[in-house]
Structure formats: structure tokens, C-alpha cells
Design a protein around this motif. Structure first.
Motif, short mmCIF file in Angstrom:
data_model
loop_
_atom_site.label_atom_id
_atom_site.label_comp_id
_atom_site.label_asym_id
_atom_site.label_seq_id
_atom_site.Cartn_x
_atom_site.Cartn_y
_atom_site.Cartn_z
N ALA A 1 -0.64 -56.21 9.86
CA ALA A 1 -0.41 -56.23 11.16
C ALA A 1 0.63 -56.97 11.77
CB ALA A 1 -1.63 -56.34 11.94
N ARG A 2 0.61 -58.34 11.12
CA ARG A 2 1.59 -59.39 11.50
C ARG A 2 2.76 -59.06 11.07
NH1 ARG A 2 -3.03 -62.76 10.78
NH2 ARG A 2 -2.07 -63.19 8.35
N ASN A 3 3.16 -58.63 9.67
CA ASN A 3 4.29 -58.02 9.40
C ASN A 3 4.83 -56.91 9.87
OD1 ASN A 3 4.06 -60.08 6.98
ND2 ASN A 3 3.20 -58.59 5.73
N SER A 4 4.07 -56.04 10.39
CA SER A 4 4.63 -54.87 11.18
C SER A 4 5.15 -55.34 12.46
CB SER A 4 3.31 -53.97 11.23
OG SER A 4 3.89 -52.83 12.03
N ARG A 5 4.48 -56.23 13.02
CA ARG A 5 4.88 -56.62 14.33
C ARG A 5 6.29 -57.59 14.15
NH1 ARG A 5 4.73 -55.89 19.81
NH2 ARG A 5 2.60 -55.27 19.39
N ALA A 6 6.45 -58.10 13.10
CA ALA A 6 7.75 -59.23 12.77
C ALA A 6 8.96 -58.20 12.31
CB ALA A 6 7.50 -59.99 11.63
N PHE A 7 8.52 -56.94 11.76
CA PHE A 7 9.55 -56.07 11.53
C PHE A 7 10.07 -55.44 12.82
CE2 PHE A 7 9.74 -51.38 11.54
CZ PHE A 7 11.12 -51.15 10.93
N LEU A 8 9.22 -55.11 13.78
CA LEU A 8 9.64 -54.58 14.85
C LEU A 8 10.35 -55.47 15.59
CD1 LEU A 8 9.39 -52.53 17.29
CD2 LEU A 8 7.44 -53.58 18.10
N GLN A 9 10.32 -56.83 15.64
CA GLN A 9 11.14 -57.61 16.23
C GLN A 9 12.66 -57.77 15.63
OE1 GLN A 9 8.93 -61.25 15.96
NE2 GLN A 9 7.34 -60.60 17.63
N ARG A 10 12.43 -57.87 14.18
CA ARG A 10 13.75 -57.84 13.48
C ARG A 10 14.49 -56.59 13.76
NH1 ARG A 10 10.27 -59.30 9.36
NH2 ARG A 10 10.88 -57.58 8.26
N ALA A 11 13.83 -55.41 13.79
CA ALA A 11 14.54 -54.10 13.91
C ALA A 11 15.38 -53.98 15.09
CB ALA A 11 13.48 -52.96 13.89
N VAL A 12 14.53 -54.54 16.43
CA VAL A 12 15.14 -54.32 17.68
C VAL A 12 16.42 -55.30 18.00
CG1 VAL A 12 13.04 -53.38 18.71
CG2 VAL A 12 13.38 -55.73 18.84
N ARG A 13 16.33 -56.63 17.24
CA ARG A 13 17.35 -57.42 17.40
C ARG A 13 18.55 -57.05 16.52
NH1 ARG A 13 13.39 -61.72 16.16
NH2 ARG A 13 13.90 -61.58 13.90
N HIS A 14 18.27 -56.22 15.50
CA HIS A 14 19.34 -55.82 14.95
C HIS A 14 20.07 -54.62 15.71
CE1 HIS A 14 21.83 -54.45 11.32
NE2 HIS A 14 21.38 -53.30 11.53
N LEU A 15 19.38 -53.68 16.21
CA LEU A 15 19.85 -52.59 16.97
C LEU A 15 20.55 -53.28 18.42
CD1 LEU A 15 17.04 -50.00 16.76
CD2 LEU A 15 19.16 -50.01 15.59
N ARG A 16 20.17 -54.35 18.81
CA ARG A 16 20.82 -54.68 19.77
C ARG A 16 22.01 -55.37 19.36
NH1 ARG A 16 22.79 -54.72 23.78
NH2 ARG A 16 22.67 -55.94 25.82
N GLU A 17 22.10 -55.79 18.39
CA GLU A 17 23.54 -56.43 17.91
C GLU A 17 24.43 -55.34 17.65
OE1 GLU A 17 22.35 -58.63 14.39
OE2 GLU A 17 21.38 -60.15 15.25
N LEU A 18 23.96 -54.20 17.16
CA LEU A 18 24.64 -53.03 17.25
C LEU A 18 25.09 -52.42 18.51
CD1 LEU A 18 22.85 -50.99 14.06
CD2 LEU A 18 25.00 -52.62 13.99
N GLY A 19 24.66 -52.89 19.70
CA GLY A 19 25.28 -52.39 21.01
C GLY A 19 24.13 -51.45 21.51
N VAL A 20 22.94 -51.41 21.13
CA VAL A 20 22.02 -50.42 21.56
C VAL A 20 21.32 -51.28 22.94
CG1 VAL A 20 19.86 -49.16 21.29
CG2 VAL A 20 21.50 -49.35 19.62
N ASP A 21 21.20 -50.83 23.97
CA ASP A 21 20.61 -51.78 24.93
C ASP A 21 19.58 -50.69 25.98
OD1 ASP A 21 22.33 -49.59 26.37
OD2 ASP A 21 23.49 -51.06 27.49
N GLN A 22 19.08 -49.76 25.23
CA GLN A 22 17.99 -48.99 25.85
C GLN A 22 16.87 -48.74 24.75
OE1 GLN A 22 19.63 -45.95 29.22
NE2 GLN A 22 20.61 -45.33 27.24
#
Length: 261
Positions: free
Chosen positions: A52-73
Motif C-alpha cells: 500500500a505504501r509503495n502504491s501511494r509512493a508510485f502515485l506521487q512519483r507519477a503525478v510529479r512526472h506528469l506535472r513536469e511534462l506540463g500536465v496541470d489537470q
């Protein structure tokens, strides 16, 4: 909730999957009935809490990466109880819509997140894509890319509810340039334990349906997978210094896919 005082409209008679997940994460928003059910699961697969902790950490990494790609929604369906490191806390300058159909989640989310800048909490059900997207359009601009987050959720959708078709319908509704962040429990190497865990969840608010990796791959049809493709949650773009070795209990698959057109 640890005092076992039950808010109006909330049931503490049946284990609640969101509150069980909160317990796995070390949270306090759960009742004795949830803790007992969660402990039964942990007795079968002790690695679930770490997973469960790994899944939560993945979510955080994924949204940070997408934000870096310019996604803002970001549209987070089945967002669960608010915990440290929720989506809006790990990205800046983005709109986040949290969607859930659980009254426990909605009550807590509205109380804790209702005044957070850029954050909206909406009632909705993953199994109703058209309704979810219509409501999301009240806040998000669906003429521009959106990140759809479906994390630690779709294994609570039964085969009869056709999860592959649900993902397809969301894909069709998303604008070009959008991304899907998806996870699923896929215990290919331990089917017997998976069946035992499913039996515990049969007495909870939602049944649990583990599926093979090949089924998960099918959910991502039509999306262009970002590197490193389909991996266990610990292995998706790990932070520097993270132990990348496989460990017992790595069975929570994840992927981030792009809808190019």
C-alpha cells in the motif's frame, strides 16, 4: 475515528475498503471492524501494508512526472481518505478533482480539503464514466490534457462490471494528450493467497478481484506507455537512492499511458 464514535450516516458494522487501506498506510481513520478485517488480510499476506505504501509512493512519483511534462489537470477517481502526500500536496499550480462514492471518504475529504486552493471534491463512481466526466468538466477544461488517476481501485471492480470497457470509455472521453495512471493487484505467483484475501473482502464494502498481468495489459490498450512500461509499483521511475531490487510481495502492477489522439 479511533474513539469509535461514528459520524451520522456512517456504518461501522461492515469493513470499509477505504478505511482498511487507511489502516495499511498507518492512518487513524478506521474502526475496529476495519482493523480486524485488515489484520486478517495481513495474516495471509503480510506484505500488503508495504505494498500500500509503495502504491501511494508510485502515485506521487507519477503525478510529479506528469506535472513536469506540463500536465496541470488531475482527476483522481477513488481517491480514498485524505493522507499525507495526497495529489495536490506533491504538485504546484494544478487543478485537482478528487472523486469518490464512499460517504466516509467524501465527509473527510470535504472537511479537510474543501478550502485547499485548486482542489475540488466530487461525488462519483468509477463505473459511471460519462457522469464522472460531465461533473469533472464543471472544474476541468476537457479541451486540454487531463491526467486520470485510477490507483488501487480497479481490482474492486468485478468482472461482471467489465473494467476493460470502463477504461475504454474513459479513454474515449479524455482529450488528446491526456494520461492514464493505473494500478492493479496481479498476484500471478500466489493465486491461493489471492483467493483467501478475496474471501475477506467478500464481507467488506467492495469485493476484491485480483487479475493476471495479461488482463492488466489489456486494460491499457490504446494508450502509449511511458517508460518503463508495466512494472511493479516500486520499479516505476524510483527516486534516486531507492533500493530497486525485487522483494517478496511485489505484485501491484502499474503503468502510465498517454492518449496521443
Amino acid at each position: 475515528m479511533t474513539s469509535e464514535r461514528v459520524p451520522p450516516g456512517i456504518s461501522a458494522a461492515v469493513p470499509n475498503v477505504a478505511r482498511m487501506y487507511d489502516y495499511y498506510l498507518g492512518g487513524k481513520d478506521n474502526f475496529e471492524v476495519d482493523r480486524q478485517a485488515a489484520e486478517r488480510v495481513l495474516g495471509i499476506v503480510p506484505e500488503v501494508a508495504g505494498d500500500a505504501r509503495n502504491s501511494r509512493a508510485f502515485l506521487q512519483r507519477a503525478v510529479r512526472h506528469l506535472r513536469e511534462l506540463g500536465v496541470d489537470q488531475f482527476l483522481d477517481i477513488g481517491s480514498g481518505l485524505p493522507t499525507a502526500g495526497h495529489v495536490h500536496e506533491v504538485i504546484d499550480g494544478a487543478k485537482v478533482v478528487y472523486v469518490d462514492n464512499d460517504p466516509v471518504v467524501l465527509t473527510h475529504s470535504r472537511a479537510l480539503l474543501g478550502h485547499s486552493p485548486g482542489v475540488t471534491v466530487q461525488e462519483g463512481d468509477l463505473r459511471e464514466p460519462e457522469k464522472v466526466m460531465v461533473r469533472a468538466a464543471e472544474v476541468l477544461d476537457l479541451e486540454r490534457p487531463v491526467a486520470l488517476l485510477v490507483v488501487s481501485l480497479i481490482h474492486f471492480v468485478s468482472d461482471e462490471e467489465d473494467p476493460a470497457d470502463l477504461v475504454r470509455r474513459y479513454r474515449e472521453l479524455l482529450p488528446a494528450g491526456s494520461h492514464l495512471v493505473l494500478t492493479h493487484v496481479a498476484p500471478d505467483t500466489m493465486p491461493t493467497k489471492a483467493d483467501q484475501v478475496s474471501a475477506v473482502y467478500q464481507r467488506a464494502t467492495s469485493p476484491f478481484t485480483p487479475r493476471r498481468r495479461a488482463v492488466f495489459e489489456g486494460f491499457l490498450e490504446g494508450f502509449e506507455l511511458l517508460e518503463p512500461g508495466i512494472v511493479n509499483t516500486r520499479e516505476w521511475r524510483p527516486d534516486p537512492g531507492t533500493d530497486k531490487s525485487r522483494v517478496k510481495g511485489d505484485y501491484h502492477l502499474c503503468a502510465v499511458g498517454a492518449k496521443r489522439r
